[in-house]
Design a protein around this motif. Structure first.
Motif, PDB file in Angstrom:
ATOM      1  N   VAL A   9     -40.983 -26.938  -6.481  1.00 26.12           N
ATOM      2  CA  VAL A   9     -41.785 -27.492  -6.353  1.00 26.12           C
ATOM      3  C   VAL A   9     -43.500 -27.947  -6.573  1.00 26.12           C
ATOM      4  CG1 VAL A   9     -44.366 -26.093  -6.976  1.00 26.12           C
ATOM      5  CG2 VAL A   9     -42.245 -24.178  -6.218  1.00 26.12           C
ATOM      6  N   LEU A  10     -43.355 -29.735  -6.515  1.00 26.70           N
ATOM      7  CA  LEU A  10     -44.286 -30.387  -6.672  1.00 26.70           C
ATOM      8  C   LEU A  10     -45.668 -30.019  -6.781  1.00 26.70           C
ATOM      9  CD1 LEU A  10     -43.537 -32.773  -8.596  1.00 26.70           C
ATOM     10  CD2 LEU A  10     -43.702 -34.186  -6.074  1.00 26.70           C
ATOM     11  N   GLY A  11     -47.002 -29.967  -7.091  1.00 23.53           N
ATOM     12  CA  GLY A  11     -47.891 -29.652  -6.257  1.00 23.53           C
ATOM     13  C   GLY A  11     -47.953 -28.527  -5.837  1.00 23.53           C
ATOM     14  N   PRO A  12     -48.529 -28.994  -4.835  1.00 26.03           N
ATOM     15  CA  PRO A  12     -49.228 -28.581  -3.575  1.00 26.03           C
ATOM     16  C   PRO A  12     -48.298 -28.094  -2.133  1.00 26.03           C
ATOM     17  CG  PRO A  12     -49.838 -30.601  -3.259  1.00 26.03           C
ATOM     18  CD  PRO A  12     -49.495 -30.355  -4.184  1.00 26.03           C
ATOM     19  N   VAL A  13     -46.746 -28.822  -2.487  1.00 22.06           N
ATOM     20  CA  VAL A  13     -45.934 -29.230  -1.226  1.00 22.06           C
ATOM     21  C   VAL A  13     -44.548 -28.305  -2.256  1.00 22.06           C
ATOM     22  CG1 VAL A  13     -44.380 -30.679   0.269  1.00 22.06           C
ATOM     23  CG2 VAL A  13     -47.005 -30.755  -0.768  1.00 22.06           C
TER      24      VAL A  13
END
Length: 128
Positions: A113-117
């Motif tokens: 999970v990297l921010g909104p993605v």
């Protein structure tokens, strides 16, 4: 065949998607050139950032139909109630990667999970 499955919130940028893919690959010690395709669920087929990332990487984007997504859902590692409610799978990125990589595909690990993605990497069963 190695596939990066992508899940995202609405309105993400191509840079967000590319950063998540790179982070997921780095987590497994892989280079971007190892990828054969990107994949996402049909509910994300209008998310232009995913397709822009595919063009940037010169990779096809496979849109996984709902029935194939649900069929792969029993093999995901991560669980999200929000994803289950919206997409019918506990992990859009993991199920998309598994479905697109084909029969016998395996995840290299849980989603990143990297921010909104979110991004998960799957490898086809014949490549193991």
């Amino acid at each position: 065949m190695m596939v990066a499955g992508i899940g995202s919130r609405k309105g993400v940028s191509a840079m967000d998607v590319l950063a998540a893919i790179e982070t997921a690959l780095d987590a497994h010690g892989l280079a971007m050139t190892a990828l054969s395709a990107l994949a996402t669920a049909s509910l994300k087929q209008d998310e232009q950032a995913i397709f822009s990332a595919g063009r940037e990487l010169a990779l096809p984007v496979i849109v996984v139909e709902d029935n194939a997504l649900k069929a792969a859902s029993s093999r995901v590692i991560s669980r999200s109630d929000l994803s289950q409610g919206l997409a019918g799978t506990p992990s859009v990125c993991e199920a998309s990667a598994l479905a697109a990589a084909g029969k016998g595909a395996k995840l290299l690990g849980p989603r990143i999970v990297l921010g909104p993605v979110t991004c998960a990497i799957a490898i086809s069963g014949d490549a193991v």
